[in-house]
Design a protein around this motif. Structure first.
Motif: not given
Lengths: 494, 323
Positions: A266, A294-295, A298, A303, A323, A333, A335, A341, A421, B204, B208
């Motif tokens: 990322d 997590s990164e 994403k 993301l 997404p 996903l 989060p 989030e 996650d 945010q 998502f």
């Protein structure tokens, strides 16, 4: 009074519209003890703590500190009474520095002229005392969740509190940091501080707590001495029944590869991540906080604008830039951070459940309210979410039930690859067992699940295979038969 | 279906009970008060109130949406002046048919809205700043275009939207009903409406959730711009001229209506039904003060206090309900 308690709460009752949150609750805390407060989500622990902290006013009941009847009707009042709380949900000001946050409202210097240098020095001393590798001048916004949590704790301690409440302080910090935290707690109780400790992690209770009070459905159901009580007895007390099969998992031979990721990066935390997921498989991702798990997910989910690497879904190269694209490939996903989030907190359970599948019941200027109700109810039932109704504002549900709504929301999109996650963060044992059993059902039906988790027992017991990450890279892959806590830790801390 | 409609009505009254009582109390006062007893409750006066406040309703529907979205639009007042002058200008200066002038006015409103939406969604500049800028730019364009002088336009067709009647009902009132229905449909019966609440509640999380956050913002600001354009047409038509200074402060009345209607300035929640009552409260208040012969300078003071009181009562009520 035969024994002088540091804190005694007697007959506390509190209700919200439609919910009786606390009913005649008694609780005693001695000086110099760490007293665990245990209970499922919605059992009333957080409400009790908020009453103690002056955030809620109880309708009935009395609070005694050192045997003196004390009226606590505001946050300031609680603080003056020597009560300090580290909340589960972080309440730091993001655009202020660590030092400013710690000394918020009681800055050194005069009213018109804050002594910034002294403030920063004092904060740094505090941080260093607890060996936290955080600079006092850093903006809180730049810290990781774990670091923010540590700052909260330092802030609470710095009030010279005699009664310290910690609401799941370890839910998002690494084992190393937990070690420091426990040392800090032990040092504090030696000075005569009483600590109320809320956690869902049984192993921690055994390690750190002296006594435990169990709550269920807004009442206290018993207080025990930790060293002489069995874990199973506590769980039974908590859920009100014997809990067999904590982890439900039927291991089967997985099918073909459904997701293949190569050299995912990322541009920041995730550096080079390659892995495969098979049909009907649960793949665990273990690692320390900040390892880039997590990164990486994403990035795969579209993301991360700076993402590089290749994603193949069912043998075809996938182009996922948002997404929206990910959903087209039937990837979902859930989060890590519910509050930031996931939740639309002023909206209802129904709104939160259906926001991703509006197309199923909103047509040309027509809302099929029946269908909307059905979809919501389907996932409320499936996830066994406890809510007074679909209209309930989600903010009023407990953390575990909020999490169930979040997972249900994503299941409604009918995914083939579900990325979870930290699915059980801040979730009590009863609800955890339910989530595990649902995960097991889902993979049986052919779904593939990627689970990022910092709780090793759940990684080990639920995963077909476990990838371990360290510093943005995968450092190993263990399969179900060979995975152990030690091997994961070796790979994670390399 | 009937029962759902009934429960919807009951819910509407429950949600807005505070402001509905305030509105009714104001009306009862004006019906009893000697000075206004004979003038307030007449068909002429009621239609007058509605007609005068139709433009505020147009703006308030858009303002409700942008505020739910977590934003604000300060440019609508200036757009009223610009679109009104463009409409009049098309007819008087270019000799075009009135309908073309009206279309041009709506397009001008849409253009300003699109500009706001585009800048807000593509940059991180707060909506307050962006629309403060476009408010000034728009105001400047009107003054440049008109050189500060009103453009008079006396044709019957031009007078129709603001001053015309269909049967006994003023055209502006009919437009008001149509706009309200359109706004209610957008907010309650479309995906865009739900997405708006989601983006305002937690941007945010909306990202998502796979919601096109920038598209939602763009569309809502564009809608608000078009509504400001419509308000400009009706205002110019009522005054038989495009006035470069009309619409001054109109954004504040719209914001006040939305806030009195119970929409939270922090975004993510609010109902159009409340906004409607908010518009009527402002309308009846202005009308009542006029009928009572209160000096217009004093009217501002009274209006300010009423806004504060209405929002405070709502605040107390919500806190009691534990929300």
């Amino acid at each position: 009074m035969s024994e002088q308690y540091l804190l005694e709460m007697k007959g506390i009752s509190k209700s919200f519209p439609g919910v009786k949150a606390l009913q005649n609750v008694d609780f005693q805390l001695k000086a110099g003890e760490i007293h665990a407060l245990l209970g499922e989500n919605g059992a009333g622990k957080s409400t009790l703590i908020k009453v103690l902290g002056g955030i809620y006013n109880a309708e009935e009941g009395e609070i005694f500190i050192d045997g003196q009847k004390t009226k606590i009707d505001s946050v300031t009042g609680a603080r003056e009474a020597g009560i300090s709380i580290v909340h589960q949900e972080l309440v730091l000001v993001p655009y202020m520095t660590v030092a400013e946050n710690i000394f918020l409202g009681r800055e050194p210097g005069t009213k018109m002229n804050v002594d910034r240098r002294k403030m920063e020095e004092d904060a740094q001393i505090l941080l260093d005392t607890y060996q936290m590798n955080i600079h006092a001048g850093t903006l809180v916004e730049r810290l990781t969740i774990a670091q923010k949590q540590m700052v909260e704790i330092v802030k609470a301690i710095s009030f010279q509190a005699r009664i310290l409440v910690m609401d799941e302080p370890t839910s998002s910090i690494s084992d190393k940091e937990i070690g420091f935290l426990f040392e800090t707690m032990r040092a504090l109780v030696k000075k005569g501080v009483g600590i109320i400790y809320i956690s869902h992690k049984m192993s921690e209770l055994e390690e750190i707590c002296d006594r435990v009070t169990v709550m269920r459905d807004g009442e206290t159901v018993g207080t025990r001495t930790v060293s002489t009580t069995k874990k199973d007895d506590l769980i039974a007390l908590m859920v009100g029944r014997e809990l067999t099969n904590y982890y439900t998992r039927d291991f089967r031979t997985p099918g073909e590869v459904v997701l293949k990721c190569e050299h995912i990066s990322d541009g920041k935390m995730a550096k080079d991540v390659s892995f495969e997921v098979h049909k009907g498989e649960i793949v665990g991702f273990a690692g320390l906080v900040g390892a880039g798990r997590s990164e990486a997910m994403k990035a795969i989910f579209g993301l991360a604008p700076q993402m590089t690497g290749e994603v193949w879904v069912k043998g075809k190269k996938a182009k996922i830039q948002s997404p929206v694209d990910a959903l087209k490939y039937k990837i979902a996903l859930v989060p890590e951070s519910r509050k930031e989030e996931g939740l639309y907190k002023v909206q209802s359970v129904r709104f939160n459940s259906t926001i991703q599948v509006l197309g199923q019941f909103i047509g040309k200027l027509r809302v099929n309210a029946q269908k909307e109700w059905d979809i919501t109810q389907k996932y409320v039932n499936m996830m066994k979410t406890k809510t007074p109704g679909q209209e309930q504002v989600i903010h009023n549900l407990s953390g575990g039930n909020q999490q169930k709504v979040m997972i249900g929301r994503w299941l409604a999109t009918d995914p083939e690859i579900l990325i979870l996650d930290e699915p059980t963060r801040g979730v009590d044992v009863g609800a955890k067992a339910e989530i595990y059993s649902i995960m097991n059902e889902l993979v049986k039906k052919g779904m593939s699940i990627i689970m990022i988790s910092s709780e090793l027992p759940e990684i080990i017991n639920m995963s077909d295979r476990v990838y371990v990450m360290n510093d943005g890279r995968i450092t190993g892959c263990l399969d179900h038969n060979s995975v152990t806590q030690e091997r994961i830790m070796q790979m994670a801390a390399k | 279906m009937v029962s759902r409609f009934k429960s919807g009505i009951i819910k509407y009254f429950k949600d807005n009970i505070g402001i509905i009582i305030a509105l009714i109390a104001m009306c009862i006062f004006l019906v009893i008060f000697p000075v206004t007893r004979n003038t307030f409750m007449t068909q002429k006066n009621i239609f007058n109130i509605l007609r005068q406040n139709s433009t505020n309703l147009f703006l308030a529907t858009g303002m409700s949406m942008v505020i739910i979205l977590g934003g604000i639009d300060l440019s609508v007042g200036s757009v009223i002046a610009l679109s009104g002058c463009i409409a009049a200008g098309c007819v008087v200066k270019l000799g075009l048919p009135e309908i073309v002038g009206f279309a041009a006015a709506l397009l001008v409103g849409a253009a300003v809205g699109m500009f706001n939406g585009l800048v807000i969604s593509k940059t991180d500049i707060p909506p307050f700043i962006v629309t403060l800028a476009s408010m000034n730019i728009t105001k400047g364009i009107v003054l440049v275009y008109t050189e500060g002088a009103p453009i008079r336009c006396m044709t019957d067709a031009f007078k129709f939207p603001g001053a015309g009647y269909i049967g006994p009902v003023p055209m502006a009132v009919i437009l008001m009903v149509i706009v309200y229905i359109i706004a209610a449909l957008i907010m309650n019966k479309t995906q865009l409406g739900r997405h708006m609440y989601a983006v305002g509640g937690n941007p945010q999380a909306a990202r998502f959730s796979g919601i096109h956050v920038s598209k939602v913002k763009f569309l809502i600001y564009t809608y608000t711009g078009i509504m400001a354009g419509l308000a400009g047409i009706v205002t110019a038509s009522r005054m038989y001229s495009g006035q470069p200074t009309s619409g001054n402060g109109a954004e504040m009345d719209a914001i006040a209506s939305v806030v009195i209607g119970g929409t939270s300035m922090s975004g993510g929640s609010g109902r159009l039904g409340g906004t409607l009552i908010g518009v009527l409260i402002i309308g009846v208040l202005n009308n009542g003060l006029n009928l009572m012969g209160v000096n217009s300078n004093w009217q501002y003071i009274v209006k300010g206090l009423v806004i504060l009181l209405a929002v405070y009562v709502d605040f107390i009520r919500n806190r009691k309900a534990g929300r």
